[in-house]
Design a protein around this motif. Structure first.
Motif, PDB file in Angstrom:
ATOM      1  N   GLU A  32      49.995  46.373  65.187  1.00  0.00           N
ATOM      2  CA  GLU A  32      48.555  46.335  65.410  1.00  0.00           C
ATOM      3  C   GLU A  32      48.255  46.877  66.800  1.00  0.00           C
ATOM      4  O   GLU A  32      47.893  46.156  67.715  1.00  0.00           O
ATOM      5  N   VAL A  49      45.868  49.645  73.436  1.00  0.00           N
ATOM      6  CA  VAL A  49      45.437  48.292  73.074  1.00  0.00           C
ATOM      7  C   VAL A  49      46.414  47.717  72.066  1.00  0.00           C
ATOM      8  O   VAL A  49      46.768  48.371  71.083  1.00  0.00           O
ATOM      9  N   ARG A  51      46.876  44.475  69.510  1.00  0.00           N
ATOM     10  CA  ARG A  51      46.082  43.417  68.888  1.00  0.00           C
ATOM     11  C   ARG A  51      46.967  42.616  67.942  1.00  0.00           C
ATOM     12  O   ARG A  51      47.765  43.170  67.199  1.00  0.00           O
ATOM     13  N   GLY A  54      44.111  40.096  64.665  1.00  0.00           N
ATOM     14  CA  GLY A  54      42.763  40.635  64.752  1.00  0.00           C
ATOM     15  C   GLY A  54      42.101  40.481  66.103  1.00  0.00           C
ATOM     16  O   GLY A  54      40.898  40.689  66.236  1.00  0.00           O
ATOM     17  N   THR A  55      42.877  40.110  67.139  1.00  0.00           N
ATOM     18  CA  THR A  55      42.320  39.888  68.462  1.00  0.00           C
ATOM     19  C   THR A  55      43.101  40.687  69.497  1.00  0.00           C
ATOM     20  O   THR A  55      44.325  40.770  69.423  1.00  0.00           O
ATOM     21  N   THR A  56      42.394  41.255  70.469  1.00  0.00           N
ATOM     22  CA  THR A  56      43.050  41.998  71.540  1.00  0.00           C
ATOM     23  C   THR A  56      43.851  41.046  72.419  1.00  0.00           C
ATOM     24  O   THR A  56      43.314  40.054  72.912  1.00  0.00           O
ATOM     25  N   CYS A  57      45.136  41.350  72.609  1.00  0.00           N
ATOM     26  CA  CYS A  57      45.978  40.493  73.446  1.00  0.00           C
ATOM     27  C   CYS A  57      46.578  41.247  74.629  1.00  0.00           C
ATOM     28  O   CYS A  57      47.114  40.629  75.549  1.00  0.00           O
ATOM     29  N   SER A 213      37.520  38.309  75.558  1.00  0.00           N
ATOM     30  CA  SER A 213      36.654  39.099  74.676  1.00  0.00           C
ATOM     31  C   SER A 213      37.403  40.317  74.154  1.00  0.00           C
ATOM     32  O   SER A 213      38.157  40.958  74.892  1.00  0.00           O
ATOM     33  N   ASP A 214      37.179  40.640  72.899  1.00  0.00           N
ATOM     34  CA  ASP A 214      37.856  41.770  72.258  1.00  0.00           C
ATOM     35  C   ASP A 214      37.515  43.086  72.970  1.00  0.00           C
ATOM     36  O   ASP A 214      36.336  43.399  73.175  1.00  0.00           O
ATOM     37  N   PHE A 215      38.552  43.832  73.338  1.00  0.00           N
ATOM     38  CA  PHE A 215      38.406  45.138  73.989  1.00  0.00           C
ATOM     39  C   PHE A 215      37.703  45.060  75.342  1.00  0.00           C
ATOM     40  O   PHE A 215      37.185  46.064  75.828  1.00  0.00           O
TER      41      PHE A 215
END
Length: 278
Positions: A32, A49, A51, A54-57, A213-215
């Motif tokens: 991902e 990026v 992820r 489903g979340t940006t890490c 927060s995502d991205f």
């Protein structure tokens, strides 16, 4: 006995299936990843990026260049001459990575995997509040000196690996992102004997942990070089404002003093003129 004999293989198969499921889930999480370099207005900067669920890490923006020394034969074919290859991380690179509570990793491959960069990040003292930090703890760069774009007739051409040693770079308080526009150099010891590869990073913005927060990066922690340059840029402005304020205050005091003295009765210096007063 038959029931017990059948139960053990069933338990064993269940464990194998669980291990396979865990492995596949981990592989899926590692895949991902996204290369968003096309969004950058800087053609030399890449954006990666990672992820999971489903979340940006992990988010990383930076420009990277590698200075790689290598040997070629001199014109007499007896002596060796050291040349230098300048290898930049290009857009459209393949990217992999994974995130963890204490360790996160980013891997980048380009030019048909002739070059590979691996960056390992570590989170330290996560339970110690203000003392908690994260850092770049390891860098590995794999390069192929038989690749003709950057290497010309290299002696002992082939794959080489350059690694950092006892690295502690980009140290940042936990929960923040690291930002640095200035160039930073990291030395890597190569498997090619007596060769040191230099990795040059610039326009860096990285966060491998605690993205809320995502991205979106968290609050920036600027490198000392950027802070010093910002101070050098703003110091002349501050001094100019102070000097301007001093001039304005001086003029105001002079104006007030001049107005007050103009309204006072002028006493003649010649005493013979006293009789005309009153």
């Amino acid at each position: 006995m038959d029931l017990r004999g059948r139960a053990f293989p069933s338990v064993y198969r269940l464990r194998v299936l669980l291990m396979l499921f865990y492995t596949m889930a981990r592989i899926t999480a590692e895949q991902e990843v996204e290369n968003l370099s096309g969004l950058s207005t800087n053609p030399e900067k890449d954006i990666f990026v990672v992820r999971e669920n489903g979340t940006t890490c992990l988010m990383a923006e930076f420009a990277a260049k590698f200075i790689v020394p290598y040997d070629v034969w001199a014109s007499n074919y007896v002596d060796l001459i050291t040349e230098q290859a300048d290898i930049s991380l290009t857009r459209g690179a393949e990217v992999k990575g994974h995130c963890g509570h204490n360790e996160s990793e980013l891997q980048v491959f380009w030019v048909d995997r002739a070059y590979a960069l691996k960056m390992l990040f570590e989170s330290r003292n996560a339970s110690k509040g203000p003392e908690a930090t994260w850092r770049l703890s390891k860098v590995q760069f794999v390069y192929d000196s038989s690749e003709k774009t950057h290497f010309k007739d290299a002696v002992s051409a082939g794959k080489h690996t350059a690694n950092s040693h006892h690295l502690s770079a980009l140290v940042t308080p936990a929960g923040k992102s690291y930002e640095c526009q200035a160039q930073q150099s990291i030395s890597l010891a190569s498997s090619d004997p007596q060769k040191t590869v230099t990795m040059i990073l610039s326009a860096v913005h990285i966060q491998p942990f605690d993205i809320i927060s995502d991205f979106v990066f968290s609050e920036e922690h600027k490198c000392p070089v950027d802070e010093r340059e910002q101070l050098e840029e703003t110091l002349p402005l501050i001094l100019g404002l102070i000097l301007g304020l001093v001039i304005v205050v001086t003029l105001a005091i002079y104006h007030i003093h001049h107005k007050m003295t103009a309204n006072q009765v002028q006493i003649p210096r010649d005493r013979s003129q006293y009789k005309h007063m009153g």
